[in-house]
Scaffold this motif. Structure first.
Motif, mmCIF file in Angstrom:
data_model
loop_
_atom_site.group_PDB
_atom_site.id
_atom_site.type_symbol
_atom_site.label_atom_id
_atom_site.label_comp_id
_atom_site.label_asym_id
_atom_site.label_seq_id
_atom_site.Cartn_x
_atom_site.Cartn_y
_atom_site.Cartn_z
ATOM 1 N N ALA A 159 2.780 23.000 -32.624
ATOM 2 C CA ALA A 159 2.565 21.877 -31.710
ATOM 3 C C ALA A 159 3.421 22.024 -30.461
ATOM 4 C CB ALA A 159 2.888 20.556 -32.412
ATOM 5 N N ILE A 160 4.657 22.472 -30.633
ATOM 6 C CA ILE A 160 5.544 22.653 -29.482
ATOM 7 C C ILE A 160 4.932 23.648 -28.496
ATOM 8 C CG2 ILE A 160 7.769 23.602 -28.758
ATOM 9 C CD1 ILE A 160 8.932 22.468 -31.394
ATOM 10 N N GLN A 176 8.889 19.894 -19.701
ATOM 11 C CA GLN A 176 7.998 19.746 -20.851
ATOM 12 C C GLN A 176 8.508 20.557 -22.034
ATOM 13 O OE1 GLN A 176 5.577 17.725 -21.304
ATOM 14 N NE2 GLN A 176 4.320 18.540 -22.962
ATOM 15 N N SER A 227 3.084 14.095 -17.246
ATOM 16 C CA SER A 227 4.080 14.929 -16.593
ATOM 17 C C SER A 227 4.322 14.569 -15.137
ATOM 18 C CB SER A 227 3.651 16.403 -16.661
ATOM 19 O OG SER A 227 3.454 16.817 -17.992
ATOM 20 N N TRP A 245 -2.835 22.701 -21.764
ATOM 21 C CA TRP A 245 -2.596 21.387 -22.378
ATOM 22 C C TRP A 245 -1.954 20.441 -21.382
ATOM 23 C CZ3 TRP A 245 0.908 17.646 -23.543
ATOM 24 C CH2 TRP A 245 0.560 16.726 -24.540
ATOM 25 N N GLY A 297 7.705 18.466 -30.779
ATOM 26 C CA GLY A 297 6.276 18.641 -30.551
ATOM 27 C C GLY A 297 5.500 17.371 -30.404
ATOM 28 N N ASP A 298 6.144 16.269 -30.110
ATOM 29 C CA ASP A 298 5.477 14.974 -29.944
ATOM 30 C C ASP A 298 4.562 15.010 -28.722
ATOM 31 O OD1 ASP A 298 4.711 12.349 -29.527
ATOM 32 O OD2 ASP A 298 6.727 11.513 -29.683
ATOM 33 N N PRO A 299 3.253 14.798 -28.879
ATOM 34 C CA PRO A 299 2.348 14.867 -27.741
ATOM 35 C C PRO A 299 2.442 13.653 -26.815
ATOM 36 C CG PRO A 299 1.135 14.203 -29.684
ATOM 37 C CD PRO A 299 2.534 14.522 -30.149
ATOM 38 N N GLN A 345 9.631 18.879 -25.492
ATOM 39 C CA GLN A 345 8.966 19.216 -26.745
ATOM 40 C C GLN A 345 9.953 19.727 -27.784
ATOM 41 O OE1 GLN A 345 5.494 18.895 -27.743
ATOM 42 N NE2 GLN A 345 5.833 17.428 -26.087
ATOM 43 N N ASN A 404 6.804 22.245 -36.864
ATOM 44 C CA ASN A 404 6.394 21.692 -35.575
ATOM 45 C C ASN A 404 6.166 22.765 -34.514
ATOM 46 O OD1 ASN A 404 6.732 19.058 -36.570
ATOM 47 N ND2 ASN A 404 8.890 19.006 -35.964
ATOM 48 N N HIS A 438 1.714 22.253 -26.769
ATOM 49 C CA HIS A 438 1.965 21.200 -25.785
ATOM 50 C C HIS A 438 2.715 21.703 -24.559
ATOM 51 C CE1 HIS A 438 1.768 18.295 -29.444
ATOM 52 N NE2 HIS A 438 0.571 18.720 -29.066
ATOM 53 N N CYS A 439 3.221 22.935 -24.626
ATOM 54 C CA CYS A 439 3.875 23.542 -23.469
ATOM 55 C C CYS A 439 2.949 24.511 -22.732
ATOM 56 C CB CYS A 439 5.143 24.282 -23.892
ATOM 57 S SG CYS A 439 6.431 23.190 -24.526
#
Length: 300
Positions: A226-227, A49, A243, A235, A58-60, A53, A223, A230-231
């Motif tokens: 967000a990175i 992940q 995942s 989340w 940082g794309d969810p 990312q 970004n 999302h890690c």
């Protein structure tokens, strides 16, 4: 005169209910490939992940289980898996649970090995194994190509599960000590980085920066938030189908069982003082004092 690097060479194949190590013999490396390596249940998906990312800003929406396959898992077979990986146009990041001497090691790739205390590994393995459903067993045991005995359902006693794992070195999965030892032995290779699960928990942003630097990934600071978000384990738990393999269909309870607790020390309420001493003495005997200390805590 520059010193010549002696790159590790493959010395054997490993086959069992999970592994077909021969796939690496046919894999064509690219200059920017990334290989995420662990014994298993040591933060593999977490690292995938993080890498995903970083690569995708940082794309969810990215699904690392699909984008970053476990290459040496024998299902689907390599005849199906390799063409899919070779067709990927993004920077590839792959997963392995092999020791170094069963892997084709390439100077062209970068390798990240994640370590975790073996006691925490076993508690995570037990959750993984105890919640596996019929589809999991069918995929591992009943599909063509399995070598050796099938994997059986676990005992209901987690301490006995730990005892069997210790006494039979990784049973019912694969040997533990040689895996850690093999990666520790090449930790100073220019294209290898060791990361510890405990360090990811202690300082996730700092470790992500360190990983980005090792992989030569320039982070767009817009970004960054967000990175990191999302890690985070929370989340990832909330978005577990992105995942877990096939969205979690192999476990009763789905993907949230695969992305379980991410905590350490659950064994402390079960293992006796003698059990703990047995493990810690074994770790030093198998790995040496320096590696055993790193595996226990991330400290070098």
């Amino acid at each position: 005169m520059a010193q010549t690097v002696e790159w590790p060479k493959k010395a054997r194949e490993i086959h069992n209910h999970h592994f077909d190590s021969t796939i690496w013999n046919d894999f064509a490396f690219r200059d920017d490939d990334i290989v995420v390596a662990t014994y298993g249940k040591s933060g593999t998906t977490w690292m995938q992940q993080i890498v995903g990312q970083l690569l995708f800003g940082g794309d969810p929406g990215i699904e690392v289980a699909t984008m970053s396959p476990w290459l040496d898992l024998r299902v689907p077979p390599k005849a199906e898996k390799l063409p899919v990986v070779e067709a990927q146009t993004h920077r590839r990041f792959l997963k392995t649970h092999l020791p170094v001497d069963a892997l084709v090691f390439s100077p062209r790739a970068k390798y990240i090995y994640i370590g975790r205390d073996g006691r925490d590994v076993v508690w995570s393995l037990y959750n993984h194994h105890a919640n596996a459903n019929r589809a999991w067993y069918e995929a591992l045991n009943d599909t063509p190509g399995r070598v050796g005995p099938p994997i059986e359902p676990p005992t209901s006693d987690v301490r006995q599960y730990w005892r069997d794992w210790m006494d039979r070195d990784g049973y019912p999965f694969w040997p533990f000590w040689e895996n850690v030892r093999s990666w520790w032995s090449i930790r100073n290779m220019p294209n290898v980085m060791l990361v510890h699960f405990a360090d990811l928990k202690r300082d996730l942003p700092g470790q992500i920066r360190r990983i980005a630097a090792f992989l030569d990934i320039s982070v767009d600071e817009s970004n960054w938030g967000a990175i990191v978000e999302h890690c985070s384990f929370d989340w990832m738990k909330q978005n577990a189908p992105k995942s877990a393999p096939l969205g979690g269909v192999f476990w009763d309870g789905g993907a949230r069982v695969f992305i379980n607790k991410g905590t350490n020390g659950r064994w402390t309420d079960t293992l006796t003082a003698d059990d703990v001493n047995d493990y810690e003495s074994r770790a030093v005997a198998e790995l040496g004092a320096d590696c055993a200390r790193w595996l226990a805590s991330g400290e070098t």
